[in-house]
Motif scaffolding. Sequence first.
Motif, PDB file in Angstrom:
ATOM      1  N   ASN A  99       0.803  -1.233   0.000  1.00 54.89           N
ATOM      2  CA  ASN A  99       0.000   0.000   0.000  1.00 54.89           C
ATOM      3  C   ASN A  99       0.831   1.276   0.000  1.00 54.89           C
ATOM      4  O   ASN A  99       0.336   2.336   0.371  1.00 54.89           O
ATOM      5  N   GLY A 100       2.081   1.162  -0.430  1.00 54.59           N
ATOM      6  CA  GLY A 100       2.836   2.377  -0.743  1.00 54.59           C
ATOM      7  C   GLY A 100       3.654   2.980   0.370  1.00 54.59           C
ATOM      8  O   GLY A 100       4.289   4.023   0.173  1.00 54.59           O
ATOM      9  N   PHE A 101       3.683   2.360   1.565  1.00 52.24           N
ATOM     10  CA  PHE A 101       4.515   2.876   2.651  1.00 52.24           C
ATOM     11  C   PHE A 101       5.931   2.326   2.512  1.00 52.24           C
ATOM     12  O   PHE A 101       6.129   1.110   2.544  1.00 52.24           O
ATOM     13  N   HIS A 102       6.921   3.220   2.385  1.00 49.45           N
ATOM     14  CA  HIS A 102       8.332   2.836   2.293  1.00 49.45           C
ATOM     15  C   HIS A 102       9.016   3.109   3.640  1.00 49.45           C
ATOM     16  O   HIS A 102       8.491   3.845   4.478  1.00 49.45           O
ATOM     17  N   PRO A 103      10.199   2.523   3.861  1.00 53.31           N
ATOM     18  CA  PRO A 103      10.903   2.802   5.119  1.00 53.31           C
ATOM     19  C   PRO A 103      11.226   4.285   5.272  1.00 53.31           C
ATOM     20  O   PRO A 103      11.584   4.961   4.292  1.00 53.31           O
ATOM     21  N   VAL A 104      11.078   4.786   6.484  1.00 54.97           N
ATOM     22  CA  VAL A 104      11.486   6.147   6.829  1.00 54.97           C
ATOM     23  C   VAL A 104      12.438   6.050   8.018  1.00 54.97           C
ATOM     24  O   VAL A 104      12.272   5.208   8.898  1.00 54.97           O
ATOM     25  N   SER A 105      13.437   6.908   8.036  1.00 59.17           N
ATOM     26  CA  SER A 105      14.498   6.810   9.045  1.00 59.17           C
ATOM     27  C   SER A 105      14.186   7.639  10.286  1.00 59.17           C
ATOM     28  O   SER A 105      13.195   8.378  10.338  1.00 59.17           O
ATOM     29  N   ASP A 106      15.065   7.498  11.280  1.00 64.14           N
ATOM     30  CA  ASP A 106      15.049   8.344  12.483  1.00 64.14           C
ATOM     31  C   ASP A 106      13.791   8.169  13.329  1.00 64.14           C
ATOM     32  O   ASP A 106      13.110   9.128  13.699  1.00 64.14           O
ATOM     33  N   ASN A 107      13.499   6.897  13.647  1.00 59.82           N
ATOM     34  CA  ASN A 107      12.412   6.572  14.570  1.00 59.82           C
ATOM     35  C   ASN A 107      12.997   5.964  15.839  1.00 59.82           C
ATOM     36  O   ASN A 107      14.107   5.437  15.842  1.00 59.82           O
ATOM     37  N   CYS A 108      12.236   5.994  16.917  1.00 59.15           N
ATOM     38  CA  CYS A 108      12.620   5.299  18.139  1.00 59.15           C
ATOM     39  C   CYS A 108      11.398   4.587  18.690  1.00 59.15           C
ATOM     40  O   CYS A 108      10.252   4.943  18.372  1.00 59.15           O
ATOM     41  N   ALA A 109      11.627   3.575  19.496  1.00 58.32           N
ATOM     42  CA  ALA A 109      10.521   2.784  20.051  1.00 58.32           C
ATOM     43  C   ALA A 109      10.868   2.341  21.457  1.00 58.32           C
ATOM     44  O   ALA A 109      12.033   2.195  21.826  1.00 58.32           O
ATOM     45  N   GLU A 110       9.820   2.094  22.213  1.00 62.28           N
ATOM     46  CA  GLU A 110       9.942   1.588  23.577  1.00 62.28           C
ATOM     47  C   GLU A 110       9.013   0.387  23.700  1.00 62.28           C
ATOM     48  O   GLU A 110       7.815   0.474  23.372  1.00 62.28           O
ATOM     49  N   LEU A 111       9.558  -0.744  24.122  1.00 54.97           N
ATOM     50  CA  LEU A 111       8.737  -1.926  24.366  1.00 54.97           C
ATOM     51  C   LEU A 111       8.138  -1.809  25.760  1.00 54.97           C
ATOM     52  O   LEU A 111       8.861  -1.763  26.758  1.00 54.97           O
ATOM     53  N   LEU A 112       6.815  -1.753  25.827  1.00 54.52           N
ATOM     54  CA  LEU A 112       6.144  -1.571  27.108  1.00 54.52           C
ATOM     55  C   LEU A 112       6.105  -2.878  27.884  1.00 54.52           C
ATOM     56  O   LEU A 112       6.024  -3.962  27.312  1.00 54.52           O
ATOM     57  N   ALA A 113       6.156  -2.766  29.207  1.00 55.37           N
ATOM     58  CA  ALA A 113       6.367  -3.939  30.060  1.00 55.37           C
ATOM     59  C   ALA A 113       5.215  -4.921  30.020  1.00 55.37           C
ATOM     60  O   ALA A 113       5.422  -6.135  29.951  1.00 55.37           O
TER      61      ALA A 113
ATOM     62  N   LEU B  80       6.010   4.350  19.820  1.00 54.83           N
ATOM     63  CA  LEU B  80       6.981   4.838  18.837  1.00 54.83           C
ATOM     64  C   LEU B  80       6.879   6.335  18.628  1.00 54.83           C
ATOM     65  O   LEU B  80       5.804   6.929  18.749  1.00 54.83           O
ATOM     66  N   LYS B  81       8.029   6.923  18.276  1.00 54.13           N
ATOM     67  CA  LYS B  81       8.104   8.306  17.832  1.00 54.13           C
ATOM     68  C   LYS B  81       8.912   8.346  16.534  1.00 54.13           C
ATOM     69  O   LYS B  81       9.709   7.458  16.261  1.00 54.13           O
ATOM     70  N   GLY B  82       8.711   9.414  15.759  1.00 55.41           N
ATOM     71  CA  GLY B  82       9.454   9.559  14.526  1.00 55.41           C
ATOM     72  C   GLY B  82       8.538   9.657  13.324  1.00 55.41           C
ATOM     73  O   GLY B  82       7.301   9.628  13.441  1.00 55.41           O
ATOM     74  N   PRO B  83       9.104   9.731  12.128  1.00 55.11           N
ATOM     75  CA  PRO B  83       8.302   9.882  10.910  1.00 55.11           C
ATOM     76  C   PRO B  83       7.318   8.746  10.648  1.00 55.11           C
ATOM     77  O   PRO B  83       6.326   8.939   9.947  1.00 55.11           O
ATOM     78  N   VAL B  84       7.577   7.554  11.215  1.00 60.86           N
ATOM     79  CA  VAL B  84       6.662   6.444  10.996  1.00 60.86           C
ATOM     80  C   VAL B  84       5.302   6.701  11.650  1.00 60.86           C
ATOM     81  O   VAL B  84       4.295   6.078  11.282  1.00 60.86           O
ATOM     82  N   VAL B  85       5.251   7.633  12.614  1.00 62.18           N
ATOM     83  CA  VAL B  85       3.976   7.996  13.243  1.00 62.18           C
ATOM     84  C   VAL B  85       3.010   8.519  12.185  1.00 62.18           C
ATOM     85  O   VAL B  85       1.815   8.199  12.196  1.00 62.18           O
ATOM     86  N   ALA B  86       3.523   9.332  11.251  1.00 62.48           N
ATOM     87  CA  ALA B  86       2.663   9.886  10.198  1.00 62.48           C
ATOM     88  C   ALA B  86       2.079   8.776   9.323  1.00 62.48           C
ATOM     89  O   ALA B  86       0.928   8.853   8.895  1.00 62.48           O
TER      90      ALA B  86
ATOM     91  N   PRO C 209      15.229   2.814  10.937  1.00 63.32           N
ATOM     92  CA  PRO C 209      14.230   2.826   9.873  1.00 63.32           C
ATOM     93  C   PRO C 209      13.045   1.918  10.204  1.00 63.32           C
ATOM     94  O   PRO C 209      13.208   0.852  10.804  1.00 63.32           O
ATOM     95  N   ALA C 210      11.869   2.361   9.795  1.00 62.36           N
ATOM     96  CA  ALA C 210      10.649   1.581  10.026  1.00 62.36           C
ATOM     97  C   ALA C 210       9.631   1.934   8.963  1.00 62.36           C
ATOM     98  O   ALA C 210       9.714   2.990   8.315  1.00 62.36           O
TER      99      ALA C 210
END
Length: 477
Positions: free
Chosen positions: A105-119, A259-265, A298-299
Motif C-alpha cells: 500500500n505504498g509505505f516505504h521505510p522512513v528513518s530516524d524513529n525510536c521505540a519503547e517496548l512496554l512492560a 513509537l516516535k518519529g516519521p513512521v507515526v505519520a 528505519p521503520a
Amino acid sequence: MIWLIVAAHVFVVVGFTTRILLRDDLSPPARLAWFVVLNLLPYLGSAVYFLFGEIDIGHRADKRHKAVFDGLKARAQGFMGTPDAADTLIGEVYRPAFHYAASINGFHPVSDNCAELLADEAETTARLVEDIDAATERVSVLYYIWLTDATGTAIADALIRAAERGVVCRAMADGLGSRGLVRSELWQRMEEAGVRCAVALPLKNPVRTVLTSRLDLRNHRKITVIDGTITYCGSQNAADPEFRIKAKYAPWVDVMLRLKGPVVAQNEILFLSDWLQATGEQFETLPLRAESVAGGFPAQVMGDGPTERRGATPQLFSGLFASAQEELILSTPYFVPDATVLEALCAAAYRGVAVSLIFPKRNDSWVVAAASRSYYRKLLSSGCRIHEFRDGLLHAKTLTIDGQVSVVGSSNLDQRSFDLNYENNMLLQDAAITCDLRARQQSYIARSDPVRHAEVLTWPRHERIWHNVIATIGPVL
C-alpha cells in the motif's frame, strides 16, 4: 415433485460448483475444500458459500476505499517514504521483504524513529492514558475490540477529558468486535463530550450486509496516534487482560510498542484511510507531521485488508522468513498458514535457520487449535521448534529475525488475517529494540511447554484424523 427436487438439487450443486471453478483467485486447496463441503453437505454448504465463500466488501465500499486511500497517498507523498529508501536504510539481505511490504500500500521505510517496548498490559494502558492526558492537538484511536471494562473505560474517560479541553479526538471501533461498546452509555458519553465517534464496518443492516458483502469482514486494527508525534502499535485491544468475554482463557498476553518519529505519520495515514471511509469527513489540509529522532532506526507501516491484493500478508511473511540467516522467532495466537507460509518456515529450518514458534497451549478457538496441530509434524520434521504457552492466551503477534529485524502488529498467521481482516503492522530494523522483543519472546518460551517430534508421533489416530479434517476445510472457515 421428485423431478423438481432433483432439478433444484442439480441447479444448486452445479451452480455453486461452476462458480467455484470460474474463480481465478481461489487456491487449489481452497477450491478443493469447497468441493468437499458442497459434496458432503450440498444445501448447507451452498448456504455457507453464499454467506462466506467470497471475499467481497461490496463494489461501492471497495471503490470508496480505493478512492480515499489513493487520495490520501497523493496528498501525503512526503510522509510515505521514497521507493529507493530500503536500498540505503535496510540491510541487503532484508531489503526484498521491505520492498515487498512497500508494494502492498505504498509505505516505504522512513528513518530516524525510536521505540519503547512496554512492560505489560497495565503499563500500556497507563502510558496511553498519560499521553492522551498530555495531548494538545489531536488524538486518534481505533480498536477491533473495545470493552466497557476498566481498560476500555479508562481510555474512553481520557478521550472525554481531552475533548473537553479542546483536543480533537477521533475514536473508532469495529462494528462486530466492539458491538457492546457502540451501544453503551460509555459511547454515548464520549459523543456528548465532543469525541468524534465512528464505527468501522457497522452492522446496522445485517441482511443487506449478507446480500452485498460478508458479516465477517472486520477491521482488526489497533492504532493510536497522539498529536502526530506518538503512536502505539501491537496486539492489545482496549480491554483488560482478564478479557471477561472469554475469561476462562485469561489472561490475554499482549505486546505493544510506543513509537516516535516519521513512521507515526504513516500510522496516522492508515488510521485516516479508515476514518474517512467510515465518516466521509474531508480535510482541507492533512494534519500530519514528521518529527525525526536523531540516530533513530528505519521503520515502515504495512496495512492489509480485503480491499488490498490477495495473498499480500502471507507473501510478506514468507519473504521475511526467507531473509533470515541465523534465527527466526515467531509468536502468534492463531496459526493456520497457507502453503506459502508453511513451506517458507520449513525451508528456513532446512537451510539451518533456528526457527522457534510460540503458540498458546489453550486456544479460544477450537477450530484454530485443531488446524494448527495438523501442521506440527511437518514443522517439527523440518527442524522447527514449537513451544506452547501455558500461562494464559498468548495474543502477542511478534516476529524477530537475526536480532536485527522485527515485526509487531495485529496480523495473525491465519486465513482471517490473510484474507478477511483489515490489519496493521510495523516493520523495523534495529538491533536494540529487536533485542528487547527477542527477550520478551524468550520469556514466553520460558513459560511454555516444548512440543517434541516423538510426542506428536504418539498422538492417537483419532486426534490426528480430527486435526487433519479441520485443516482440510480450513480455507472455508
